[in-house]
Every structure is written in C-alpha cells, then in structure tokens.
Design an enzyme around this catalytic site. Structure first.
Site, PDB file in Angstrom:
ATOM      1  CG  ASN A   1      -0.415  -0.093   2.499  1.00  0.00           C
ATOM      2  OD1 ASN A   1       0.685  -0.613   2.654  1.00  0.00           O
ATOM      3  ND2 ASN A   1      -1.092   0.390   3.501  1.00  0.00           N
TER       4      ASN A   1
ATOM      5  CD  GLU B   1       6.096   0.091  12.546  1.00  0.00           C
ATOM      6  OE1 GLU B   1       4.908   0.416  12.709  1.00  0.00           O
ATOM      7  OE2 GLU B   1       6.982   0.329  13.385  1.00  0.00           O
TER       8      GLU B   1
ATOM      9  CB  CYS C   1      -1.339   0.260   8.726  1.00  0.00           C
ATOM     10  SG  CYS C   1      -0.313   1.729   8.669  1.00  0.00           S
TER      11      CYS C   1
HETATM   12  P1  NAD Z   1       0.971  -8.825   3.574  1.00  0.00           P
HETATM   13  O1  NAD Z   1       1.284  -9.277   4.956  1.00  0.00           O
HETATM   14  O2  NAD Z   1       0.112  -9.665   2.741  1.00  0.00           O
HETATM   15  O3  NAD Z   1       2.319  -8.620   2.753  1.00  0.00           O
HETATM   16  C1  NAD Z   1       3.358  -7.778   3.238  1.00  0.00           C
HETATM   17  C2  NAD Z   1       4.666  -8.234   2.624  1.00  0.00           C
HETATM   18  O4  NAD Z   1       4.976  -9.523   3.147  1.00  0.00           O
HETATM   19  C3  NAD Z   1       4.621  -8.381   1.121  1.00  0.00           C
HETATM   20  O5  NAD Z   1       5.856  -8.004   0.569  1.00  0.00           O
HETATM   21  C4  NAD Z   1       4.369  -9.864   0.941  1.00  0.00           C
HETATM   22  O6  NAD Z   1       4.798 -10.351  -0.312  1.00  0.00           O
HETATM   23  C5  NAD Z   1       5.223 -10.420   2.069  1.00  0.00           C
HETATM   24  N1  NAD Z   1       4.890 -11.767   2.518  1.00  0.00           N
HETATM   25  C6  NAD Z   1       3.734 -12.446   2.386  1.00  0.00           C
HETATM   26  N2  NAD Z   1       3.871 -13.681   2.926  1.00  0.00           N
HETATM   27  C7  NAD Z   1       5.124 -13.763   3.423  1.00  0.00           C
HETATM   28  C8  NAD Z   1       5.862 -14.771   4.110  1.00  0.00           C
HETATM   29  N3  NAD Z   1       5.318 -15.941   4.424  1.00  0.00           N
HETATM   30  N4  NAD Z   1       7.133 -14.492   4.474  1.00  0.00           N
HETATM   31  C9  NAD Z   1       7.688 -13.313   4.185  1.00  0.00           C
HETATM   32  N5  NAD Z   1       7.046 -12.310   3.538  1.00  0.00           N
HETATM   33  C10 NAD Z   1       5.778 -12.542   3.168  1.00  0.00           C
HETATM   34  O7  NAD Z   1       0.385  -7.323   3.708  1.00  0.00           O
HETATM   35  P2  NAD Z   1      -0.131  -6.378   2.530  1.00  0.00           P
HETATM   36  O8  NAD Z   1      -1.470  -6.852   2.092  1.00  0.00           O
HETATM   37  O9  NAD Z   1       0.926  -6.151   1.519  1.00  0.00           O
HETATM   38  O10 NAD Z   1      -0.303  -5.009   3.341  1.00  0.00           O
HETATM   39  C11 NAD Z   1      -1.430  -4.730   4.106  1.00  0.00           C
HETATM   40  C12 NAD Z   1      -1.165  -5.032   5.564  1.00  0.00           C
HETATM   41  O11 NAD Z   1      -0.017  -4.308   5.993  1.00  0.00           O
HETATM   42  C13 NAD Z   1      -2.293  -4.566   6.458  1.00  0.00           C
HETATM   43  O12 NAD Z   1      -2.454  -5.485   7.503  1.00  0.00           O
HETATM   44  C14 NAD Z   1      -1.783  -3.231   6.977  1.00  0.00           C
HETATM   45  O13 NAD Z   1      -2.384  -2.812   8.176  1.00  0.00           O
HETATM   46  C15 NAD Z   1      -0.327  -3.531   7.136  1.00  0.00           C
HETATM   47  N6  NAD Z   1       0.464  -2.298   7.120  1.00  0.00           N
HETATM   48  C16 NAD Z   1       1.012  -1.868   8.283  1.00  0.00           C
HETATM   49  C17 NAD Z   1       1.706  -0.674   8.310  1.00  0.00           C
HETATM   50  C18 NAD Z   1       2.313  -0.146   9.573  1.00  0.00           C
HETATM   51  O14 NAD Z   1       3.172   0.738   9.493  1.00  0.00           O
HETATM   52  N7  NAD Z   1       1.927  -0.637  10.748  1.00  0.00           N
HETATM   53  C19 NAD Z   1       1.872   0.052   7.133  1.00  0.00           C
HETATM   54  C20 NAD Z   1       1.321  -0.444   5.952  1.00  0.00           C
HETATM   55  C21 NAD Z   1       0.619  -1.621   5.954  1.00  0.00           C
END
Ligand code: NAD
Length: 468
Positions: free
Chosen positions: A142, A240, A274
C-alpha cells in the site's frame, strides 16, 4: 527460462510489467553480495553517508512526476496523493541524513561515579554504536516508496547494506528507486532488490546467518510468524503490522470536523492504510445527526480513474480484496446491521468497491477484524467507559482518535486506550516521520521513526578502558 510474476494495474486490470520469480539460489547469491558490501558501506564516513542520502532525495525530486505515475499505475492510489508521497519519500532520506549526527554522537562515561566493581576510579568507558551489517526489508503493497524509505534510509544512514523484498503487487517503484540509489554513489551492492515467492524469501531472510535484522511492514499474521522465527535465530526485528483504528465521537464534538476526519480516515486511498479509521464509535445522543452528515460527505466523493487529478478514490489492489469487502458487508447485515450509505456507482472495469457505511452490531466481523477497504462500520456508544471498552476490544492497537471539546476528558480517554498514537480532534490517517510510529498488541513490535529505526539498526558497544 526464468519464470516471471505479472504486475497488474488495478484500475485497468491490465498487466503493466513482469518481475523475475527468483530461485532460492539467486536470492541467496544476492544476499551474499549485499552482505559483502556491508563492510564498504560501514567504511563510508558519516558525513559522506549524509551527503549521499541528500543526493538520493534530490534525485527522487528530479524524477518525481515519473515516479508518481508509476506508483499510481501499480497501486491505484490517486495521482494527487502519489505526488505527495514521492515528496514525503525524499524528505525521509533527508531526515535520515540529519539524524546521523544524533544517533552517532557516542558517549563517554567516567566510571568513578560508582563504587562497584571496586577500582572504578581507574576505569573509563565509551559507549558507541556500530551498524548491524545486512538488513532484510519487506514492504507491503500500500505505500511502497515511503515504507521502503523508512527502512532503507535509516539502514544506509547507520552504515548497513540492505536487501529489499517488495510486495509482488507493487515491485516497480521500489525497483526504480533502488536503481536511483545505486546511481548516487553508494557502493553498487549497498542495496539490492529480490522478487519471487514471498514465503521463500521470508524463509531465506530468517535462515541465512548473513541477515542480522528483519524489518517488516505488512499484516500481523505474516509479520508475527516471521518475527517469532527470526528472534529464535537471534536476529533483531522491527514489525509494523495491522490495525483497526477506532475514532470516538463524543456528544460535545465539532461534528462537522469529526465527519470530515472520518471520511478522510476511512476512504482516502479506498481505505487501504494500516492507520485508516476502521471503526467509528459515536455517542447515542448525536448518532443520527452525525451519520447524516457522513452520508452527505460520502455522496460527494469522486470514485474513478486514479490518474485523474480530481479523483478521491481509486480501486482496491486486487479482485480478492473486492470479494473480501462483500463478505464483510454480508456478515454485518446477516448479524443485524444496516446499510446507512452506499456509493451510487463505481467503474465496472478495475477492482473498485463502492464506499459503504454500515451501522454494525458489536459481533460483526467489521468491528473485530482489520478491514482493508472502503467499508466504514459505525457503532453507538453510551458513555466514556463504553467507548474505551469497544476501542480496546480488538487484537490491534495502532492509532485511535477522540473528538471532543473537553481536553481533560480527551486526555483521560487517551490514557486508557491501548494504541501507539492517539489523536485528539484529528484523523487517525496521519503519520509524522520524526515521531515514533507503531502499535500495541498485534499491531507491531518496536517503533519506526527515522531516529528510532536507526538506533535499532545499530548494535551498542561499550569499550572499557582500565587506566593502569
Ligand atoms: P501482507 O502481509 O500480505 O504482505 C506484506 C509483505 O509480506 C509483502 O511483501 C508480501 O509479499 C510479504 N509476505 C507475504 N507472505 C510472506 C511470508 N510468508 N514471508 C515473508 N514475507 C511474506 O500485507 P499487505 O497486504 O501487503 O499489506 C497490508 C497489511 O499491511 C495490512 O495489515 C496493513 O495494516 C499492514 N500495514 C502496516 C503498516 C504499519 O506501518 N503498521 C503500514 C502499511 C501496511
């Protein structure tokens, strides 16, 4: 032939690029090269690292229009905001350049302040910071360039090298920025990007002893599992994670200001933040008036092609995300909720979902889980205790906000809410890059601000000198 991962434009459903599906061997080889470069980065004097980071900021600004268009194409965020995002990204690199002098200031400690261990009058100590070595960074779909900046700028500022793994939905802007960083004078392998199977890359980051720290932004389920395994290998982690931010509207609030904050908080970038306002808790006395104001404002939102300057909301990231919104809404209605507002019409091509406001019952999934899209559940609350109870009833604790004209009351509520940041009379959908950002409970481990992250990306070393 190497297989590839298609990257879609979520507004048109077209494939706009392909990135390599790297094998585990390739990923390991890239980690090895980047690890070898960490001693080169470490050897760059601090003043020069600071200059190079400012150079990155300048290059980002030079290419800002092109980067903003690329970002809009891969994540569907309206162009008005992606231009601001590139500016924000540049300023994070500048902030890291400035913070080097704070983080690497060091400390001299005369030990004769303490009588234990005996003989301290003849000892002195220095407390210094050293880079951890190689940082493994994983970013969500995002906000790719700014999430990347919060990891890469402090890592390079602290003298580390970085391997970055972008989301498969959004690898293009990040790959472009990695190339920009390579051209500014950092060693060629100071930073590299890996693309491929997410689990395999995550496993390699965890298992490979060359990676000293994993910084992850994404969902709580993925992040916590990764963190558990990484810590067991003796690695540092910064996590995060998800959020389900509550906004509380009390009976004495400025309702117009609160409604605007809720609309931005929930519907900006189609709710895919998030720290989007994911639950709205409104005092019974003003509920009907307030939801009426909300519906009027939501009616005026402009949903459509994110490349248009006048558009407020573009598409969601994927078809699956759209399906999930339908499931959340169905569950809320099945449990006795009712639709207060639903946007008239959204484009049929592209992953659009109409902004929707629901009066939800407390057992609805929309009030218990993280909803990453333009669905806003509103719930009636009867008093301050009830507000705190509902706000704290989820497994997340990222941000919260309170609308009231009574500061003392707001402060009392803020101190009872389990969240990393609490806003008074403002939207949750704000982040300040020089303030610690992160959450309670399953919203994260540690805090990200450029200064906090740089500290976390160093090891503290104490050098004790005996004077005899
Ligand atoms: P996601 O967890 O699906 O993916 C995040 C990243 O992790 C991606 O690069 C993905 O390819 C990777 N990933 C997926 N499975 C993995 C695994 N088994 N091992 C290692 N990496 C893996 O999240 P998303 O859909 O890309 O983002 C949305 C989520 O992120 C929401 O929950 C949102 O709240 C959170 N978010 C948090 C913050 C914050 O600062 N707290 C900021 C942005 C987004």
């Amino acid at each position: 032939m190497t297989s590839e991962i298609p990257v879609y434009n979520p507004a048109t459903e077209e494939i706009i690029a392909r990135v390599p599906m790297m094998s585990r061997e390739t990923i390991r080889e890239i980690i090895g090269r980047t690890y070898d470069a960490s001693s080169e980065v470490m050897a760059i004097p601090a003043y020069k690292r600071s200059k190079l980071l400012k150079e990155v900021a300048r290059a980002l600004r030079d290419q800002s229009d092109e980067l903003a268009r690329l970002l809009t194409a891969e994540i569907g965020r309206p162009i008005r905001s992606t231009k601001l995002i590139i500016e924000r990204t540049a300023s994070i690199y500048e902030l890291a350049a400035q913070e080097i002098s704070h983080v690497f200031s060091g400390e001299f400690v005369p030990l004769d302040l303490y009588d234990y261990p005996p003989g301290n009058e003849n000892r002195i100590a220095f407390v210094v910071r050293e880079p951890v070595g190689l940082v493994g960074a994983i970013t969500p779909f995002n906000f790719p360039p700014d999430s990347m900046a919060h990891k890469v700028a402090p890592a390079l500022a602290a003298g580390n090298s970085v391997v970055i793994k972008p989301s498969s939905y959004a690898p293009l802007t990040i790959t472009r920025i990695v190339n920009i960083i390579k051209q500014t004078g950092f060693p060629q392998d100071a930073i590299n990007v890996v693309t491929g199977d997410a689990k395999e890359i995550g496993d390699e980051f965890v298992d490979n002893p060359k990676v000293s720290l994993i910084t992850f932004t994404g969902s709580s389920s993925v992040g916590l599992s990764l963190a558990g395994r990484a810590v067991a290998q003796g690695k540092k982690v910064i996590m995060e994670l998800g959020g389900s931010d509550a906004m509380i509207v009390l009976e004495d609030a400025d309702l117009s200001r609160a409604a605007q904050a809720a609309i931005i908080g929930r519907f900006d970038y189609a709710g895919q933040f998030c720290n989007a306002t994911k639950r709205l808790l409104v005092r019974d006395e003003v509920f009907d008036k307030f939801v009426g104001m909300l519906a009027d404002m939501a009616f005026n939102l402009r949903v459509g092609d994110p490349l248009r300057e006048d558009v407020d909301l573009g598409p969601l990231i994927s078809r699956d995300a759209v399906k999930l919104m339908d499931l959340f809404v169905k569950d809320a209605l099945d449990k006795g909720g009712k639709v207060l507002f639903r946007y008239k019409e959204v484009p049929s091509k592209g992953f659009y979902y109409p902004p929707t406001i629901i009066e939800a019952t407390r057992d609805a999934r929309v009030l218990r889980e993280e909803v990453f899209g333009p669905v806003l559940p509103v719930v009636r609350i009867k008093d301050d205790e009830d507000a705190v109870r509902v706000a704290n009833s989820v497994e997340y604790g990222l941000d919260a906000s309170i609308f009231t004209r009574d500061f003392a009351r707001a402060y009392r509520l803020a101190s009872k809410i389990k969240a990393g940041s609490v806003f008074i009379n403002d939207t949750t959908r704000l982040r300040f890059d020089n303030l610690p950002f992160g959450g309670y409970k399953k919203s994260g481990i540690g805090r990200e601000s450029v200064r906090d992250t740089m500290r976390e990306m160093t090891e503290t070393k104490v050098i004790i000198q005996s004077l005899i």
